[in-house]
Every structure is written in structure tokens, then in C-alpha cells.
Write a protein that holds these residues in place. Structure first.
Motif, PDB file in Angstrom:
ATOM      1  N   TYR A  36       0.836  -1.188   0.000  1.00  0.00           N
ATOM      2  CA  TYR A  36       0.000   0.000   0.000  1.00  0.00           C
ATOM      3  C   TYR A  36       0.877   1.247   0.000  1.00  0.00           C
ATOM      4  O   TYR A  36       1.965   1.266   0.572  1.00  0.00           O
ATOM      5  CB  TYR A  36      -0.915   0.020   1.234  1.00  0.00           C
ATOM      6  CG  TYR A  36      -2.134  -0.866   1.092  1.00  0.00           C
ATOM      7  CD1 TYR A  36      -2.040  -2.251   1.207  1.00  0.00           C
ATOM      8  CD2 TYR A  36      -3.386  -0.319   0.815  1.00  0.00           C
ATOM      9  CE1 TYR A  36      -3.159  -3.054   1.052  1.00  0.00           C
ATOM     10  CE2 TYR A  36      -4.510  -1.109   0.671  1.00  0.00           C
ATOM     11  CZ  TYR A  36      -4.379  -2.481   0.795  1.00  0.00           C
ATOM     12  OH  TYR A  36      -5.496  -3.275   0.645  1.00  0.00           O
ATOM     13  N   GLN A  38       0.760   5.470   0.721  1.00  0.00           N
ATOM     14  CA  GLN A  38      -0.007   6.500   1.410  1.00  0.00           C
ATOM     15  C   GLN A  38       0.667   7.862   1.229  1.00  0.00           C
ATOM     16  O   GLN A  38       1.795   8.063   1.678  1.00  0.00           O
ATOM     17  CB  GLN A  38      -0.140   6.185   2.902  1.00  0.00           C
ATOM     18  CG  GLN A  38      -0.980   7.196   3.667  1.00  0.00           C
ATOM     19  CD  GLN A  38      -1.048   6.884   5.150  1.00  0.00           C
ATOM     20  OE1 GLN A  38      -0.145   6.306   5.725  1.00  0.00           O
ATOM     21  NE2 GLN A  38      -2.139   7.268   5.794  1.00  0.00           N
ATOM     22  N   LYS A  42      -3.802  11.525   3.139  1.00  0.00           N
ATOM     23  CA  LYS A  42      -4.672  10.556   2.471  1.00  0.00           C
ATOM     24  C   LYS A  42      -4.603   9.220   3.188  1.00  0.00           C
ATOM     25  O   LYS A  42      -3.657   8.933   3.931  1.00  0.00           O
ATOM     26  CB  LYS A  42      -4.235  10.353   1.016  1.00  0.00           C
ATOM     27  CG  LYS A  42      -4.180  11.620   0.189  1.00  0.00           C
ATOM     28  CD  LYS A  42      -5.549  12.098  -0.190  1.00  0.00           C
ATOM     29  CE  LYS A  42      -5.470  13.248  -1.167  1.00  0.00           C
ATOM     30  NZ  LYS A  42      -6.823  13.772  -1.508  1.00  0.00           N
ATOM     31  N   GLY A  43      -5.610   8.388   2.932  1.00  0.00           N
ATOM     32  CA  GLY A  43      -5.529   7.024   3.411  1.00  0.00           C
ATOM     33  C   GLY A  43      -4.670   6.186   2.479  1.00  0.00           C
ATOM     34  O   GLY A  43      -4.438   6.553   1.334  1.00  0.00           O
ATOM     35  N   PRO A  44      -4.177   5.040   2.957  1.00  0.00           N
ATOM     36  CA  PRO A  44      -3.388   4.157   2.088  1.00  0.00           C
ATOM     37  C   PRO A  44      -4.226   3.652   0.921  1.00  0.00           C
ATOM     38  O   PRO A  44      -5.453   3.533   1.016  1.00  0.00           O
ATOM     39  CB  PRO A  44      -3.009   2.994   3.022  1.00  0.00           C
ATOM     40  CG  PRO A  44      -3.162   3.540   4.403  1.00  0.00           C
ATOM     41  CD  PRO A  44      -4.279   4.521   4.326  1.00  0.00           C
TER      42      PRO A  44
END
Lengths: 115, 113
Positions: A36, A38, A42-44
Motif C-alpha cells: 500500500y 499513502q 490521504k488514506g493508504p
């Protein structure tokens, strides 16, 4: 107990260089390994993922290498760009089990790419 | 465009207060998750839910509870906030059969003073 260990904690690379982030896992029941990305604020978001029956997966400048016997996998970012500056998390999951999608994440790597 | 929204970006609460964090997803996903993110510790799972009214403890459930009354909504509750619960809280959702592909909200930065 941390089941996925990620290193380094932070990484500084010059533009055009190769960024390498490593992860190691303990639980042999894990059967899918996503990464992921990020960005600040922001979110991942899912970047790339690999199953243990392949040793390498490439998507553009991003490549995952997988070593099942060593229980290690790594993310390589070729031709690193300032826009790649972000926090990267490796993760693992027993996708075929009854864990209902429970991911185990590494500690994260803060990547900074200098222009 | 898929979306996970969280009720607040920033929240400041006092020790002992009851805190509600709300998360809504518009993708009809079965799974929903609450994580907390702390530097050097990565993302740690607090609770998750794979169906309405179903919940499972994650790795660090102590001090937290959750509620899922509707498929699209998953709430995290801090019954009595403490300073060690100051953190970034992330909500995520996924399809039941694609648990590795989680969609995250932007996070709520909670400060408990």
C-alpha cells in the motif's frame, strides 16, 4: 506480536535512483502479499500485490520480489520520482482462510525522493 | 469513483469523554475495518466487521467498541477517551472475497487532552 517486519523505517533516494523496501513475515499461512502507498493527508491505497507462487511481479516502475523459502518480499521502485515520495506499507493476508480479509501490516517506510 | 468517508478530519476531546468516529462506504462492501496509525508501528487493526451486526476483535481492541447497524456504516466508539488513544484513525472497507484490496478513508486525527 508483529508478524510482518518492514525495513527501513525511512529512505532517501535521489531522482532516478532505485528505492528498495524489504519485508519479512513469520506466519506461513499468509498467501497474499499486497503493498500500500499513502500520500500525506490521504488514506493508504493498494499499489501492487503478489501471490507466493510467483517470484516476481512488475507493474510499470514498481516490482515485487518474493522469496518463499526465506519468507521475505521486497518492493523495488525503479527510476524513482519526487511524486513517489510517500509512506509505503507491506502487508500479508491469509486470503483463503477464515480471517475475513484481515491484513497484517508492516511498520511502514517513509520514502523521500529528492529532485 | 469508490469512496470511504469519515465524519471528521480532526477531533480534539478531553480525557474521559465518549468519542464517536463514523465511517461510511458507498461500494456495498461486506467487510469494514478500523485501524489506528502511529509512527513506527504501522497500521494496527482495532476491530473489523464482515456483516451487519457482526464484529470481530483485531489486534488492539482494548478501550474501543464498534457498531454496525447498516451495511454501509461502521462506527468506532471510545467509551472513555484517554491520552494514549491520541492517534490517526483510519477506516477501510473491502469485498468479502477480496480482503487484500481494502479502500481507506482519509483518516481522523484524534487528540485527547
Amino acid at each position: 506480536q508483529q508478524q510482518v517486519k518492514q525495513s527501513p523505517q525511512s529512505l532517501i533516494v535521489q531522482k532516478g535512483g532505485i528505492s528498495i523496501i524489504n519485508c519479512a513475515y513469520e506466519n506461513t499461512a499468509f498467501d497474499y502479499f499486497p503493498w500500500y502507498q499513502q500520500f500525506p493527508g490521504k488514506g493508504p491505497a493498494l499499489l501492487i500485490a503478489i501471490r507466493p507462487d510467483v517470484s516476481e511481479k512488475k507493474e510499470g516502475r514498481f516490482t515485487i520480489s518474493f522469496n518463499k523459502s526465506a519468507k521475505q518480499f521486497s518492493l523495488h521502485i525503479m527510476d524513482s520520482q519526487p511524486g513517489d515520495s510517500a509512506t509505503y506499507f507491506c502487508a500479508a493476508i491469509n486470503a483463503g482462510g477464515t480471517s475475513y480479509g484481515k491484513l497484517t501490516f508492516g511498520q511502514g517506510t517513509i520514502l523521500t525522493v529528492h529532485p | 469513483d469508490v469512496k470511504v468517508t469519515q465524519s471528521s478530519r480532526y477531533l480534539v476531546k478531553r480525557t474521559g469523554e465518549k468519542v464517536f468516529l463514523e465511517c461510511v462506504q458507498d461500494m456495498d462492501h461486506e467487510n469494514m475495518f478500523w485501524y489506528r496509525q502511529d509512527p513506527g508501528l504501522g497500521l494496527r487493526l482495532i476491530y473489523f466487521s464482515y456483516d451487519v451486526k457482526m464484529k470481530e476483535k483485531g489486534d488492539i481492541p482494548e478501550g474501543y467498541s464498534v457498531s454496525r447497524e447498516k451495511k454501509e456504516r461502521f462506527s468506532l466508539i471510545l467509551e472513555s477517551a484517554s491520552t494514549n488513544q491520541t492517534s490517526m484513525y483510519l477506516c477501510a472497507s473491502s469485498r468479502l472475497d477480496r480482503g487484500y484490496e481494502q479502500y481507506f478513508g482519509p483518516g481522523t486525527r484524534l487528540t485527547v487532552t
